[in-house]
Design a protein around this motif. Sequence first.
Motif, PDB file in Angstrom:
ATOM      1  N   ARG A  57       0.940  -1.306   0.073  1.00 13.90           N
ATOM      2  CA  ARG A  57      -0.052   0.133   0.060  1.00 13.90           C
ATOM      3  C   ARG A  57       0.975   1.176   0.092  1.00 13.90           C
ATOM      4  O   ARG A  57       1.520   1.447   0.838  1.00 13.90           O
ATOM      5  CB  ARG A  57      -0.845   0.002   1.251  1.00 13.90           C
ATOM      6  CG  ARG A  57      -1.800   1.225   1.364  1.00 13.90           C
ATOM      7  CD  ARG A  57      -3.147   0.821   1.057  1.00 13.90           C
ATOM      8  NE  ARG A  57      -4.009   2.166   1.213  1.00 13.90           N
ATOM      9  CZ  ARG A  57      -4.795   2.624   0.142  1.00 13.90           C
ATOM     10  NH1 ARG A  57      -4.923   1.801  -0.866  1.00 13.90           N
ATOM     11  NH2 ARG A  57      -5.486   3.750   0.142  1.00 13.90           N
ATOM     12  N   GLU A 112      -6.861   8.613  -5.813  1.00 10.33           N
ATOM     13  CA  GLU A 112      -6.517   7.287  -5.623  1.00 10.33           C
ATOM     14  C   GLU A 112      -6.320   6.580  -7.245  1.00 10.33           C
ATOM     15  O   GLU A 112      -7.304   6.076  -7.799  1.00 10.33           O
ATOM     16  CB  GLU A 112      -7.513   6.401  -4.841  1.00 10.33           C
ATOM     17  CG  GLU A 112      -6.856   5.000  -4.384  1.00 10.33           C
ATOM     18  CD  GLU A 112      -8.109   4.492  -3.316  1.00 10.33           C
ATOM     19  OE1 GLU A 112      -8.565   5.298  -2.583  1.00 10.33           O
ATOM     20  OE2 GLU A 112      -8.039   3.124  -3.368  1.00 10.33           O
ATOM     21  N   PRO A 168      -5.584   0.809  -7.070  1.00 10.40           N
ATOM     22  CA  PRO A 168      -6.078   0.294  -5.710  1.00 10.40           C
ATOM     23  C   PRO A 168      -5.306   0.400  -4.611  1.00 10.40           C
ATOM     24  O   PRO A 168      -5.678   0.604  -3.620  1.00 10.40           O
ATOM     25  CB  PRO A 168      -6.520  -0.994  -6.021  1.00 10.40           C
ATOM     26  CG  PRO A 168      -6.778  -0.947  -7.520  1.00 10.40           C
ATOM     27  CD  PRO A 168      -5.710  -0.096  -8.156  1.00 10.40           C
ATOM     28  N   ASN A 169      -3.737   0.395  -4.929  1.00  7.49           N
ATOM     29  CA  ASN A 169      -3.029   0.226  -3.924  1.00  7.49           C
ATOM     30  C   ASN A 169      -2.019   1.582  -3.951  1.00  7.49           C
ATOM     31  O   ASN A 169      -0.981   1.534  -3.211  1.00  7.49           O
ATOM     32  CB  ASN A 169      -2.029  -0.871  -3.902  1.00  7.49           C
ATOM     33  CG  ASN A 169      -1.128  -0.937  -5.271  1.00  7.49           C
ATOM     34  OD1 ASN A 169      -1.663  -0.398  -6.222  1.00  7.49           O
ATOM     35  ND2 ASN A 169       0.059  -1.542  -5.173  1.00  7.49           N
ATOM     36  N   LEU A 170      -2.616   2.457  -4.349  1.00  4.71           N
ATOM     37  CA  LEU A 170      -1.690   4.008  -4.395  1.00  4.71           C
ATOM     38  C   LEU A 170      -2.779   5.120  -4.321  1.00  4.71           C
ATOM     39  O   LEU A 170      -3.728   5.134  -4.986  1.00  4.71           O
ATOM     40  CB  LEU A 170      -1.126   4.085  -5.991  1.00  4.71           C
ATOM     41  CG  LEU A 170      -0.487   5.539  -6.314  1.00  4.71           C
ATOM     42  CD1 LEU A 170       0.744   5.658  -5.101  1.00  4.71           C
ATOM     43  CD2 LEU A 170       0.167   5.307  -7.665  1.00  4.71           C
ATOM     44  N   VAL A 171      -2.251   5.956  -3.277  1.00  7.48           N
ATOM     45  CA  VAL A 171      -3.389   6.984  -2.962  1.00  7.48           C
ATOM     46  C   VAL A 171      -2.365   8.080  -2.716  1.00  7.48           C
ATOM     47  O   VAL A 171      -1.378   7.978  -2.166  1.00  7.48           O
ATOM     48  CB  VAL A 171      -4.028   6.771  -1.577  1.00  7.48           C
ATOM     49  CG1 VAL A 171      -3.284   6.391  -0.369  1.00  7.48           C
ATOM     50  CG2 VAL A 171      -4.985   7.982  -1.289  1.00  7.48           C
ATOM     51  N   ARG A 211      -2.401  11.806  -1.104  1.00  3.09           N
ATOM     52  CA  ARG A 211      -2.976  13.130  -0.358  1.00  3.09           C
ATOM     53  C   ARG A 211      -2.401  14.369  -0.692  1.00  3.09           C
ATOM     54  O   ARG A 211      -1.046  14.526  -0.414  1.00  3.09           O
ATOM     55  CB  ARG A 211      -2.905  12.623   1.138  1.00  3.09           C
ATOM     56  CG  ARG A 211      -3.677  11.542   1.470  1.00  3.09           C
ATOM     57  CD  ARG A 211      -3.995  11.179   2.877  1.00  3.09           C
ATOM     58  NE  ARG A 211      -4.344  12.385   3.554  1.00  3.09           N
ATOM     59  CZ  ARG A 211      -4.658  12.143   4.823  1.00  3.09           C
ATOM     60  NH1 ARG A 211      -4.530  10.923   5.516  1.00  3.09           N
ATOM     61  NH2 ARG A 211      -5.048  13.373   5.348  1.00  3.09           N
ATOM     62  N   THR A 258       1.301   5.398  -0.122  1.00  2.00           N
ATOM     63  CA  THR A 258       0.507   6.517   0.298  1.00  2.00           C
ATOM     64  C   THR A 258       1.703   7.680   0.143  1.00  2.00           C
ATOM     65  O   THR A 258       2.623   7.640   0.651  1.00  2.00           O
ATOM     66  CB  THR A 258       0.355   6.783   1.800  1.00  2.00           C
ATOM     67  OG1 THR A 258      -0.898   5.654   1.946  1.00  2.00           O
ATOM     68  CG2 THR A 258      -0.394   7.984   2.002  1.00  2.00           C
ATOM     69  N   THR A 284      -7.616  14.381  -2.057  1.00  2.00           N
ATOM     70  CA  THR A 284      -7.127  12.674  -2.432  1.00  2.00           C
ATOM     71  C   THR A 284      -7.643  12.303  -3.468  1.00  2.00           C
ATOM     72  O   THR A 284      -8.445  12.384  -3.881  1.00  2.00           O
ATOM     73  CB  THR A 284      -7.965  12.099  -1.069  1.00  2.00           C
ATOM     74  OG1 THR A 284      -7.562  12.477   0.058  1.00  2.00           O
ATOM     75  CG2 THR A 284      -7.336  10.768  -1.213  1.00  2.00           C
TER      76      THR A 284
END
Length: 264
Positions: free
Chosen positions: A218, A233, A236-239, A241, A220, A231
Amino acid sequence: MRATWLTDIHLNFLRPLALQAFYDRVRAERPDLLLVTGDIGESDSVARFVGELAAIAPVWFVLGNHDYYRSSIASVRAAMPRLPVRTRWCNAHDPIALTDRVALLGVDGWGDARCGDLDSKVELSDWARIDELKRCRDREARNATLQRYGSNEARTLRDKLARAPARDELLVLTHVPPFPEACVYDGKMSEPAWLPWFTCIATGEVLADHARAHPDQRITVLCGHSHGAGTFEPLPNLVVRTGGWPPGVEGYGNPIVQATFELA
Ligand SMILES: [Fe+2]
Ligand SMILES: [Fe+2]
């Protein structure tokens, strides 16, 4: 571990009492670590502010475009390794494991003139206040320079990602939003005229590649620069902020704590 995130604090805009009040506000978060994603001050003050923040907790930081103002990128960067021991400029340091589950790394990023309206009439103060950009003879030369800086940051990021300790979660600090959708101002994505200078496409591509290759990790990303909170995205595993202020609230001279994370 408590990690407190600050971005675009532009502390050079604060008078001494306001500066102390902000440090008290940060101290009240009881941080074990400070994560600072750039635009801390200007070339003549960034080292002092980072040192003062380090009196509160160890600081991991990246530099923003304002941190080079009235000097050059080369000379500000050259001074970073001489900072006190509790401060770490991410570009010059290896990724570290913060906990058994979380690793940390970062790069400055740069608005790399690879998206939006490249004929934009938006003139940044950067063009007049950073030596390397002042020297560009015209718009084309400047865009080529910006693209080169973006590519350099992407190369550094790729190298750091490859050497990051294997952990379930990765925290990535950067100043410039790595995707146009993360370039938020006034509650929405920035206009095409602003995007070339406020997005780093090259680092975004590296982040997306890494996320696709590590679907169980994951990632971030914490960034700033556009001064609007949001935010995004992309995977699915990269966000991503983006730190900033709500619509209508001025960021300059109004530093805030973006968040405090409890990292297990
Ligand atoms: Fe800023
Ligand atoms: Fe910035």
